[in-house]
Design a protein around this motif. Sequence first.
Motif, PDB file in Angstrom:
ATOM      1  N   LYS A 181       0.801  -1.219   0.000  1.00  0.00           N
ATOM      2  CA  LYS A 181       0.000   0.000   0.000  1.00  0.00           C
ATOM      3  C   LYS A 181       0.840   1.278   0.000  1.00  0.00           C
ATOM      4  CE  LYS A 181      -3.997  -2.030   2.355  1.00  0.00           C
ATOM      5  NZ  LYS A 181      -4.814  -2.020   3.603  1.00  0.00           N
ATOM      6  N   ASN A 182       2.075   1.185   0.471  1.00  0.00           N
ATOM      7  CA  ASN A 182       2.891   2.388   0.635  1.00  0.00           C
ATOM      8  C   ASN A 182       4.162   2.361  -0.206  1.00  0.00           C
ATOM      9  OD1 ASN A 182       1.273   3.618   2.952  1.00  0.00           O
ATOM     10  ND2 ASN A 182       1.785   1.601   3.775  1.00  0.00           N
ATOM     11  N   ASN A 183       4.106   1.621  -1.298  1.00  0.00           N
ATOM     12  CA  ASN A 183       5.298   1.471  -2.131  1.00  0.00           C
ATOM     13  C   ASN A 183       5.821   2.813  -2.636  1.00  0.00           C
ATOM     14  OD1 ASN A 183       7.242  -0.204  -3.505  1.00  0.00           O
ATOM     15  ND2 ASN A 183       6.171   0.285  -5.398  1.00  0.00           N
ATOM     16  N   ASN A 184       4.929   3.713  -3.039  1.00  0.00           N
ATOM     17  CA  ASN A 184       5.350   5.022  -3.538  1.00  0.00           C
ATOM     18  C   ASN A 184       6.017   5.854  -2.449  1.00  0.00           C
ATOM     19  OD1 ASN A 184       4.450   4.590  -6.153  1.00  0.00           O
ATOM     20  ND2 ASN A 184       2.408   5.398  -5.732  1.00  0.00           N
ATOM     21  N   PHE A 185       5.519   5.741  -1.236  1.00  0.00           N
ATOM     22  CA  PHE A 185       6.118   6.459  -0.111  1.00  0.00           C
ATOM     23  C   PHE A 185       7.516   5.916   0.178  1.00  0.00           C
ATOM     24  CE2 PHE A 185       7.046   7.221   4.296  1.00  0.00           C
ATOM     25  CZ  PHE A 185       6.514   8.465   4.579  1.00  0.00           C
ATOM     26  N   LYS A 210       9.072  15.908   0.108  1.00  0.00           N
ATOM     27  CA  LYS A 210       8.371  14.874  -0.647  1.00  0.00           C
ATOM     28  C   LYS A 210       7.526  13.954   0.220  1.00  0.00           C
ATOM     29  CE  LYS A 210      11.353  14.681  -4.687  1.00  0.00           C
ATOM     30  NZ  LYS A 210      12.287  13.889  -5.494  1.00  0.00           N
ATOM     31  N   ILE A 211       7.986  13.644   1.407  1.00  0.00           N
ATOM     32  CA  ILE A 211       7.244  12.634   2.155  1.00  0.00           C
ATOM     33  C   ILE A 211       6.891  13.008   3.583  1.00  0.00           C
ATOM     34  CG2 ILE A 211       8.223  10.730   0.829  1.00  0.00           C
ATOM     35  CD1 ILE A 211      10.039  10.142   3.152  1.00  0.00           C
ATOM     36  N   VAL A 212       7.485  14.081   4.105  1.00  0.00           N
ATOM     37  CA  VAL A 212       7.214  14.430   5.490  1.00  0.00           C
ATOM     38  C   VAL A 212       6.396  15.718   5.547  1.00  0.00           C
ATOM     39  CG1 VAL A 212       8.261  14.958   7.725  1.00  0.00           C
ATOM     40  CG2 VAL A 212       9.349  13.330   6.193  1.00  0.00           C
TER      41      VAL A 212
END
Length: 425
Positions: free
Chosen positions: A287-291, A412-414
Amino acid sequence: MDNVSSSILTFNKLTELNLSIPDYQRPYVWELKQTRMLLKDIENSENGALLGSIILHETKRDDEIIYEVIDGQQRLTTIKLILMASLNNHNNLKELLEKYNNYLKDVSFFHKISQDNIKNNYEYIKNYLSNEDKAKDFLEKLEKTQFIIVATTKADDAFIFFDNTNSKGKKLESYDLIKAFHLQSIKNEKTLNKWAKYYEGLSEQKCKTQPNIKTLLLKFLIPARLWIKGSSRDNNFGEVAFNELCYENLDGKSFYDMGILANFQLGDEFFNYLEKYEKIYKSILEKNNNFFKYLWKPHSKVGNLNTFDGFMMCLVLYESKFKNSKEILPSLSRIVYSHRLLEDRVNYPKNAKGLVKYIYFASYASEVEKLLEEKGQKCHEEELKANKIIKAKTHNELTAYLDNFYKNFENKIVYKHKYNDEREK
């Protein structure tokens, strides 16, 4: 122990026993190197080679005494290949070999590793014994070959005697022993086959979005269990894996759901436990591969943990208790990866270690969220301080990583924290 017997038997006498290799045994892993050594040991012997110990569990099946091979299956299977190759090579040796028709006659191997090794070793042996005179002489020496036989009527005693290595073979890994311990307690054949195939599937797993057995046991379950209990161990988790997951003296059924700290007496309980966390782990990866693709995944020595391993421990524990682990991805990664900026020991999940225990004992998701907010603030302050020190030093890998941290990692992610402006002053 009264229920244990030992003796020295020649191969000729050993084949009079009704031997069986249980489905819970590990695959046939011998390759050409081990096969060549066995062939040479037998061929070079004068009065019969001594080929180590064979540990057997004596049991009854349909009123028939069966000896399950607990240790020695690699050697005994290779000898079966020797007999098959000799029979297929030389019709004149058929009469000599007829007395071994019942030796391991019902053994089957569904594991691909077993099938590949059997094929390769069989072809090598067939070529090695292609000369009929050589084959006849070899079989006569094989009959005189001796084994130290340890037989017990209790499976638990068989595991006490279980050697960690086969004779001149490959070391049994902790996950092999754990599988064997729990499968041997399952009496229903259908259930046993189901879990044996499930476990072997995990052993073969190489897909990045699906955990294999090594990851589940040695990079998640064992370290998480030990850290929650207060252990300071940081690596070599395989050394304690068997003792952590295999218990012999548990009675009844626990009234409490201990979650990841559950203990098991019965094999079926263990495999349900393993499957539960495997599914959660796999679901988070998918579910979080992109992250995850933005996260730095360091390589670590075999048996050691890296930053990503600690990150996944926290996520799986949170998901198993509170669900919606996706909500804490940004703040959790912000904290777990912060030490990458501050210390030379970048492969070690230092910041995750304390979080694992906190998440396990937390009663509410809001407790975890509050802690992550507090730790995020502290990490930010430590990075600001470190940034001033590092910039005064020679440019290196750590400096470069720190320079790009806010541009790449955080943006990008945080989530942008309320204290970002402070950094820019």
